[in-house]
Design an enzyme around this catalytic site. Sequence first.
Site, PDB file in Angstrom:
ATOM      1  N   GLY A  66       0.812  -1.210   0.000  1.00 56.45           N
ATOM      2  CA  GLY A  66       0.000   0.000   0.000  1.00 56.45           C
ATOM      3  C   GLY A  66       0.842   1.256   0.000  1.00 56.45           C
ATOM      4  O   GLY A  66       1.758   1.415  -0.825  1.00 56.45           O
ATOM      5  N   GLY A  99      -3.739  -3.285  -6.498  1.00 56.79           N
ATOM      6  CA  GLY A  99      -3.038  -4.564  -6.513  1.00 56.79           C
ATOM      7  C   GLY A  99      -3.189  -5.289  -7.836  1.00 56.79           C
ATOM      8  O   GLY A  99      -2.250  -5.910  -8.335  1.00 56.79           O
ATOM      9  N   ASP A 100      -4.394  -5.190  -8.417  1.00 54.76           N
ATOM     10  CA  ASP A 100      -4.631  -5.805  -9.732  1.00 54.76           C
ATOM     11  C   ASP A 100      -3.747  -5.142 -10.783  1.00 54.76           C
ATOM     12  O   ASP A 100      -3.222  -5.803 -11.684  1.00 54.76           O
ATOM     13  CB  ASP A 100      -6.097  -5.649 -10.142  1.00 54.76           C
ATOM     14  CG  ASP A 100      -7.054  -6.246  -9.115  1.00 54.76           C
ATOM     15  OD1 ASP A 100      -6.603  -7.060  -8.292  1.00 54.76           O
ATOM     16  OD2 ASP A 100      -8.239  -5.890  -9.140  1.00 54.76           O
TER      17      ASP A 100
END
Length: 310
Positions: free
Chosen positions: A223, A252-253
């Site tokens: 993050g 994240g993807d």
Amino acid sequence: MIITVTMNPAIDKTVEIGRLNHGGLNRIAAVEYDAGGKGINVSKTIQALGGESLASGFLGGNGGKTIEAALKEKKIRSDFIWTKGETRTNTKVCEEDGTVTELNERGPFITAEESEALLGKLETYAGEDTLYVLAGSVPENMGKDIYARIIERVRGKKSRVILDADGDLFREGIRAKPDLVKPNQWEMEEYAGLPHNASEGELLAAAGKLMERGIGSVVISMGEKGALFVLDDYTAKGYPLEVKVNSSVGAGDAMAAAMAYGWDKGMDREDLVRLCMAVSAGAVTTKGTKPPDRELVEKLEQMVRIERIK
């Protein structure tokens, strides 16, 4: 060729409000609809980077038709197994301070026949030049070994696999030795039995243990603290970029997509890390689960700071 697999896709409905009033009236400032699910988000980002992929998994009902049409409009190839159930809709409530509340539906029931049909379909694409991205949750009635079963089949034909999952799906999946895993910090802590907010040293040690089990590379997204990359004998930290955050959903993807795109292109590892950090940062600046455009990514790449770790 890159194949993305989304077992439980969704229409992502992103709602923007000032502040969520629990139990009271909330007035919506804006709404975005996107074809979603982790693998589909990866395909959208690869397309935005100028690459190509084929999206697969399960679709059903009117929601499935909407997703198929959206992918076709974006010129993303697809080859799904159609189910009797209805593809779900996931609602994400985004507040002005960046807080995101997600309301995710369960998704359709998948029969044993439908599951086996998908495994057979995926295996037909397997070969030395094929890279699979297995990402996200699966319908509740499916076995937690589904990703492991796919990995075993396609790696038997010398394909490469990126696994982006959590919990039992992750635990079972790594037994089949995917080439790369991309947990976030919380997922790695949960898997390795580490305390919350584990140190970078603890996370890297956990990554090392995964590699001892036959996993080729490990990427841990953290993050706002950046990401750790353990790519064979190359270990580095990518520092976060300061950007205006519209929605953290899909970051994240985006990183998984950048990894797949760069790996497929045979990019140098430092350039690959730079691309991953830029694409992930760009993703949080967009609304909904839309990917960043290539122009923004190239601008952000010049701002990425990387530190080699020995």
